[in-house]
Structures are given as structure tokens and as C-alpha cells.
Design an enzyme around this catalytic site. Structure first.
Site, PDB file in Angstrom:
ATOM      1  N   ASP A 315     -63.770 -39.235  32.267  1.00  0.00           N
ATOM      2  CA  ASP A 315     -64.079 -39.316  31.124  1.00  0.00           C
ATOM      3  C   ASP A 315     -63.699 -40.370  29.990  1.00  0.00           C
ATOM      4  O   ASP A 315     -62.533 -41.056  30.593  1.00  0.00           O
ATOM      5  CB  ASP A 315     -63.939 -37.858  30.703  1.00  0.00           C
ATOM      6  CG  ASP A 315     -64.195 -37.714  29.213  1.00  0.00           C
ATOM      7  OD1 ASP A 315     -65.386 -38.122  28.993  1.00  0.00           O
ATOM      8  OD2 ASP A 315     -63.640 -37.144  28.176  1.00  0.00           O
ATOM      9  N   ASP A 513     -60.446 -34.091  29.881  1.00  0.00           N
ATOM     10  CA  ASP A 513     -59.453 -33.308  29.098  1.00  0.00           C
ATOM     11  C   ASP A 513     -60.516 -32.230  28.124  1.00  0.00           C
ATOM     12  O   ASP A 513     -59.638 -31.348  27.569  1.00  0.00           O
ATOM     13  CB  ASP A 513     -58.733 -34.156  28.032  1.00  0.00           C
ATOM     14  CG  ASP A 513     -59.645 -34.585  26.956  1.00  0.00           C
ATOM     15  OD1 ASP A 513     -60.813 -35.045  27.411  1.00  0.00           O
ATOM     16  OD2 ASP A 513     -59.169 -34.933  25.845  1.00  0.00           O
ATOM     17  N   ASP A 517     -65.809 -31.039  30.098  1.00  0.00           N
ATOM     18  CA  ASP A 517     -65.459 -31.869  31.521  1.00  0.00           C
ATOM     19  C   ASP A 517     -65.235 -30.713  32.374  1.00  0.00           C
ATOM     20  O   ASP A 517     -64.941 -30.974  33.637  1.00  0.00           O
ATOM     21  CB  ASP A 517     -64.327 -32.543  31.163  1.00  0.00           C
ATOM     22  CG  ASP A 517     -64.313 -33.792  30.373  1.00  0.00           C
ATOM     23  OD1 ASP A 517     -65.398 -34.303  30.482  1.00  0.00           O
ATOM     24  OD2 ASP A 517     -63.476 -34.093  29.609  1.00  0.00           O
TER      25      ASP A 517
END
Length: 657
Positions: A315, A513, A517
Site C-alpha cells: 500500500d 496499515d 487494507d
């Protein structure tokens, strides 16, 4: 009665081991020093009985739960040796087996030093503010959420909370792994298990007991070290059939040769002790090393899966970047720049937009003007009056609609800022363009070097997945040299991409995080959560990096691969030892039960010492790590405590967001 004897024997196992050794040594003295065979024989028999009792008790306990254990093999071998009056061999076997078990427990305890060290750091008491305004020392288990506590210089912080008074510097190495103290003042977050190196603070408890960050770390490491990997489960199944097979072979040999000595020797030589202990001790040592370095593996199986990873998906926000938009560039266009920045900060201070907060943080210490009127214009920005000036803050459409000219030079600057991946905020004062501000989420320091380290470790695909626009994603990918970059993705798109890579036969790790996600973290072969992220992301992951430290990922992957290699080495040592003993029994005249047990226990010690090498993995910093530590030290000396607090607070807010 029998139950009492059993407990007594097991409780005094160490003393019986020492007695067995002492009696065996005395027997050899009697034989070699005084040539008294009768006394030596009686002493050897006494040693056999003393050493055989705890082994026999363990064997019986295993049989009660229908497990044919190594203790049973040794017990039968010892009874057979006593039956044919080979007291010397039964005594030596008993002592070596018990001494080996003691060494095994001692060294295993050392590999679990990470847990011991963590639990010892956990505070036991706290100073709580009472109703009359005084302080009372209470057990940490009595502290409730909302209680106000005081911590003084040198004290351990007992709970997670927020500082409501006082200031100081906290050593957060137990949580983040970073050795440098962090400044704490009103509004700062502070964690259980950290040490206040100087100052006095009062904090309000937000998480207590096992719910604290420190408590969760201990729980995760304990669960991981007690879990079993695929290799361990295979060894357990193998031992379940292997040990009875040795018994059958020994029985067949006795029936064929009528040699009790040969049969009991086979029982001893066939003990799979090193095979049974080799894999668990490697996993425990590897997980313990990870815990000391701020890497929490949620189980031995995770270590094995992670060691096979060849594709890592990242990410962007909060993972490769800090997750906190920051002012990257400020371009002035004539006039008093300081006054323009003060007007900008004054207007943006009243907005909660992420870009406004980035500007407010950048100019927090500057002069401020009174804002007498302010109008938010949807999709464009803010029109305000501040310090007697007409102020426009927003995009180019806002300025053009109010007749503010943007010349060719300014348009070229805006195009350059946009190409760099910035979000742009323009400031016009009294009808003239005064400032162009470029704001972007800054890439974490050292990420490029960490990605290069991952490539050296054999990761073939490094892929960026983000909900941000493709232009910004491509820019980050070019800067970091990533394999691929995909922007404009929703959480379900990221999860689908994980499935697609797995369908190609790749072993996929996902690093993220946020709540968005979580599906990808759960779906990936290995989910890696930044420790400063959301609770949902941390729960869905397999590996947690405390302190949101991206730099730990190369260490984690290298450690996982070293742990897997160590397991393979230990299995090879164990199987080679058994093969050597059995071949020696057939091809030599010197192999007997005592020698076999000596070699057998030696192999157990070898695999344990081999596994303990993992505790030292990563102690020598790479040149990149040395350089990073040097830079960190320089930066910490240059920055003030106030800067440190401001930075920490900003990062925490943005990561939470």
C-alpha cells in the site's frame, strides 16, 4: 501412593540426574582405582535405578495418552541392559539421557529469552491520583481506563495513555525498537513498558493490562512461539510412527538373534531426539530474535510461509510514505513572503481539510493574523479577510473566478509541481498571486535502500497498489524502482489483485496499515501490518512491525529464510546421526548402547547450538543500517524536543486517519 511417588520423582529430576552422575563416577573410581568390580557393579546398578526412575515415569505418562515416546525406548533399553547385567551401559545411558534433557531445557529457555525479557519489562505497580489529590501506589491490575497516573524520572509507564500534564523524554525501545528517547508533553501518546528517562508526567489511562500495546506484543510472541509450523507437524506425525517402528525392529532383531544386547542397542541408537527437537528450537529462536527487533511473527507457520515469498505488494499511504501530507515546496511571487505565509497559515488554521492541516503544521510557529470573515467555496477553496487583506486560498479555478491573473511563469511552476506529484494550494492577497504551495505525502526515509535489500534477498516482484491517482502512483514507483504500480484501486480491487498473483503460483506478501487494507492482508500468503496502523489491520495480519518501521521488513524476510535454512540443517543433522549410528552398529565392533547414547545426546546439543545462532542474526549492521543510524543521530541532535513532539503527534494523527 503411586501418584505421590511419581510427583516426587519428577520434582527431584535434577537431583536424580546429579546422583546418577555421581554414582557412575564413583563406580569408575572403584573399578579403575581400586580394582573392585563388585562395588563398581553395585554402584552402577544404583545409578541405573536413580536415573531410570524419572525416565520410566515419563514413559508411563506418555503411554497413558497413547504416545510411544523416546522415554519408552530408553526405558526398555535400560531394563534389558539390567536384565543381562550390563549395569555400566544402563547407568551411562541413564545419565547421558537425563543430562541431555537438562541441557535441552536450559538452552531452550535461553532461546525464549525474548519473552522473559519482555515480561520482566512489564511494570507491576502504578502511582494513581486519588480522590483527595494525593498519589497512591497500586497494583497495575487495579488501574482502570480513565485513571490519572503519575510517572517520574526512571519510572516505567504502566499503561497506554495520553499525557495531560508535565513533560519528559521516554525510552520507547521496548515498543518501537528505536534507542533514541522521544520527547513527551501534553497531548503526546505514551505506551506501557516504556521508561521515562527524565521529567515527570501525568497521564490518563486509555488501555490497561493485556489491551496495552506492550501486552499485545507479549501475547503475540507467546502465541507464536507455542504454535507449530508445517515442518513441526510433519515431524510429530513422523515420530508417531517412527518410534513404534524402532520398537518393532528391535523385537524382530531379538527374535532373529536372541541377542538382548543387540536389541536394546538398536532401541537407543534409533532414538529420534535431535529430529524431534531440531525444528521447534529453530522456530523459537527465530521468533525470539524477531521480537527483540520489533518484528512479531504470529506463529511458526508464518515464518515458513514468509521465507518462500517472491512477491511483495505495498500500500502507498502510511506504508511506503509517512501517511502525513507535508508541504514539499513553497514558491513566492513577489511581495513580503513572510507576511504571505502568515496570512495563509491564519486562514488554513480554521479548516480541517488534510491539505489545510499540512499547511498549519508547516507554519505553526509563525505569526498569525485575525481572520474577520471566511467563506468556504465548495471544490475551490476559501475566500477570507485576514489582517485587513482580501485573501484567497485554493485552486486555480478560485483565483481565475476572482480575476486573479496567473502568468506563464506561474503556470510553468504549477505544471512542474503537478509533475512531481504535488497537490497544489494557491494564495492570492489583494488580487495578486502571492504563493504556490506544493503538498505531498513524503516517501519514508531509507525505503529505496530497503527495497534494494529485498531484491538481494530474492524478491522478484515489488508492486505498489494504491487508491491514489495513477500519476502520483507512477511517480512514487519511478522514484523507488518498483516492478509495477497500480492506482485508483478500491479495497476489493487490491484483494482481487492478490488473488491474481497467487493464481500465477507466486507466494505473495502484502504490506499495509489501514482498515481498507484488511481484506488484502487476510488474503495474502503473508500479511504484514505496520504497528501504528488500525487494530483491524493488525488483527488481519500475520506479521506486525512495531513502531510502523518499514526498515524492519528486510530483516524479517532475511530472518525467516535463515530460520528455514536452520530447520533444514537440523533435520539433516538428526537423520545423518541416526544413519551413522545404525551403519556403525553393523559395520563396526566398537558401537554399543553407551556410545550410541553419547552420540545421540551430542546430536541434540549440536542442533540446539545451531538454532541458537539465530539469536545473533542481524547483530552486525549493514553499511546501509550504519549510515541510517548515523543520519538519525545527526538529525536528533539538530532537532529540538518541541520539533520531535510535533512530528510524533502529526504522524500519529495521520496514521490513525
Amino acid at each position: 501412593m503411586l501418584e505421590k511417588i511419581k510427583k516426587l520423582v519428577l520434582r527431584h529430576r535434577i537431583q536424580l540426574t546429579a546422583a546418577t552422575g555421581a554414582l557412575t563416577a564413583a563406580a569408575f573410581v572403584a573399578r579403575l582405582g581400586f580394582a573392585n568390580e563388585q562395588v563398581a557393579a553395585w554402584l552402577m546398578l544404583a545409578a541405573s535405578i536413580a536415573g531410570g526412575l524419572p525416565i520410566l515415569v515419563q514413559a508411563i505418562e506418555s503411554l497413558r495418552v497413547r504416545v510411544v515416546s523416546i522415554d519408552l525406548l530408553v526405558s526398555i533399553a535400560m531394563l534389558g541392559a539390567i536384565a543381562i547385567q550390563e549395569y555400566e551401559e544402563s547407568a551411562v545411558v541413564a545419565f547421558l539421557f537425563l543430562f541431555g534433557a537438562w541441557l535441552e531445557q536450559r538452552t531452550l529457555a535461553k532461546t525464549r529469552s525474548a519473552i522473559k525479557g519482555l515480561t520482566e519489562m512489564a511494570p507491576q505497580t502504578a502511582y494513581r491520583l486519588s480522590a483527595d489529590g494525593g498519589l497512591e501506589e497500586v497494583d497495575v491490575d487495579e488501574v482502570d481506563v480513565g485513571d490519572v497516573l503519575e510517572v517520574r524520572t526512571g519510572g516505567k509507564v504502566p499503561v497506554d495513555g495520553v499525557v495531560i500534564g508535565g513533560s519528559g523524554s521516554a525510552n520507547e525501545a521496548s515498543i518501537t525498537g528505536e534507542p533514541l528517547p522521544t520527547a513527551k508533553s501534553e497531548g503526546s501518546q505514551i505506551f506501557a513498558g516504556t521508561i521515562l528517562e527524565n521529567g515527570t508526567i501525568r497521564l490518563r489511562a486509555q488501555k490497561v493490562g493485556e489491551d496495552t500495546t506492550f501486552g499485545r506484543i507479549i501475547e503475540l510472541v507467546e502465541e507464536a512461539q507455542d504454535s507449530k509450523s508445517e515442518a513441526e507437524r510433519f515431524i510429530d506425525r513422523f515420530s508417531r510412527y517412527y518410534t513404534p517402528a524402532v520398537l518393532v525392529i528391535a523385537a524382530i532383531v531379538w527374535l532373529a538373534t536372541r541377542s538382548v544386547e543387540l536389541a536394546v542397542t538398536i532401541l537407543v541408537l534409533g532414538c529420534p531426539g535431535a529430529l524431534v527437537i531440531g525444528v521447534p528450537v529453530s522456530n523459537v529462536a527465530g521468533i525470539g530474535n524477531g521480537a527483540r527487533h520489533g518484528i512479531l511473527f504470529k506463529g511458526s507457520d508464518v515464518v515458513t510461509r514468509f521465507s518462500r515469498v517472491d512477491t511483495i505488494l505495498f500500500d502507498k499511504t502510511g506504508t511506503l510514505t509517512y501517511g502525513s501530507p507535508q508541504v514539499a515546496r513553497a514558491i513566492p511571487y513577489g511581495g513580503d513572503q513572510a507576511e504571505a505565509e502568515a496570512l495563509l497559515a491564519s486562514v488554513e488554521a480554521e479548516s480541517d481539510h488534510p491539505l489545510a492541516r499540512a499547511i498549519a503544521r508547516r507554519y505553526a510557529d509563525g505569526e498569525k493574523y485575525e481572520v474577520t470573515s471566511s467563506e468556504a467555496i465548495r471544490g475551490e477553496g476559501i475566500a477570507a479577510v485576514a489582517g485587513g487583506h482580501r485573501v484567497l486560498v485554493g485552486n486555480a479555478r478560485l483565483l481565475e473566478r476572482h480575476g486573479v491573473a496567473i502568468d506563464e511563469r506561474a503556470r510553468a511552476d504549477l505544471a512542474e509541481l503537478e509533475a512531481e506529484g504535488n497537490s497544489i494550494v494557491l494564495l492570492a492577497v489583494d488580487g495578486r498571486l502571492a504563493l504556490a504551495i506544493g503538498i505531498r505525502d513524503r516517501i519514508r526515509d531509507g525505503v529505496a535502500e530497503d527495497l534494494a535489500a529485498l531484491r538481494k534477498l530474492g524478491v522478484r516482484n515489488l508492486v505498489l497498489l494504491s487508491g491514489d491517482n495513477q500519476g502520483t502512483v507512477d511517480l512514487v514507483a519511478r522514484q523507488l524502482g518498483l516492478t509495477e504500480a497500480h492506482g485508483g484501486l478500491l479495497p476489493e480491487d487490491k484483494a482481487e489483485y492478490v488473488r491474481a498473483r497467487q493464481a500465477r503460483g507466486e507466494t505473495v506478501a502484502f504490506v499495509g496499515d489501514g482498515i481498507n487494507d484488511s481484506p488484502s492482508l487476510a488474503l495474502a500468503d503473508v500479511g504484514i501490518a505496520m504497528g501504528g496502523g488500525t487494530d483491524v489491520a493488525i488483527e488481519a495480519s500475520d506479521v506486525v512491525l512495531t513502531g510502523s518501521d518499514f526498515h524492519r521488513i528486510p530483516h524479517a524476510l532475511g530472518l525467516a529464510r535463515a530460520t528455514r535454512r536452520n530447520m533444514v540443517q537440523n533435520i539433516a543433522i538428526a537423520l545423518t546421526t541416526v544413519a551413522f549410528l545404525l551403519v556403525s552398529l553393523v559395520a563396526s565392533t566398537w558401537m554399543n548402547m553407551a556410545v550410541g547414547m553419547f552420540v545421540h545426546e551430542g546430536s541434540i546439543l549440536v542442533v540446539i547450538l545451531n538454532a541458537m545462532r539465530l539469536l545473533r542474526y542481524g547483530r552486525r549492521p549493514t553499511p546501509i543500517q550504519k549510515n541510517r543510524r548515523h543520519l538519525t543521530g545527526v538529525n536528533s541532535r539538530r532537532s529540538s524536543p518541541r520539533d520531535s513532539v510535533h512530528s510524533n503527534k502529526a504522524n500519529r494523527k495521520e496514521v490513525t486517519k
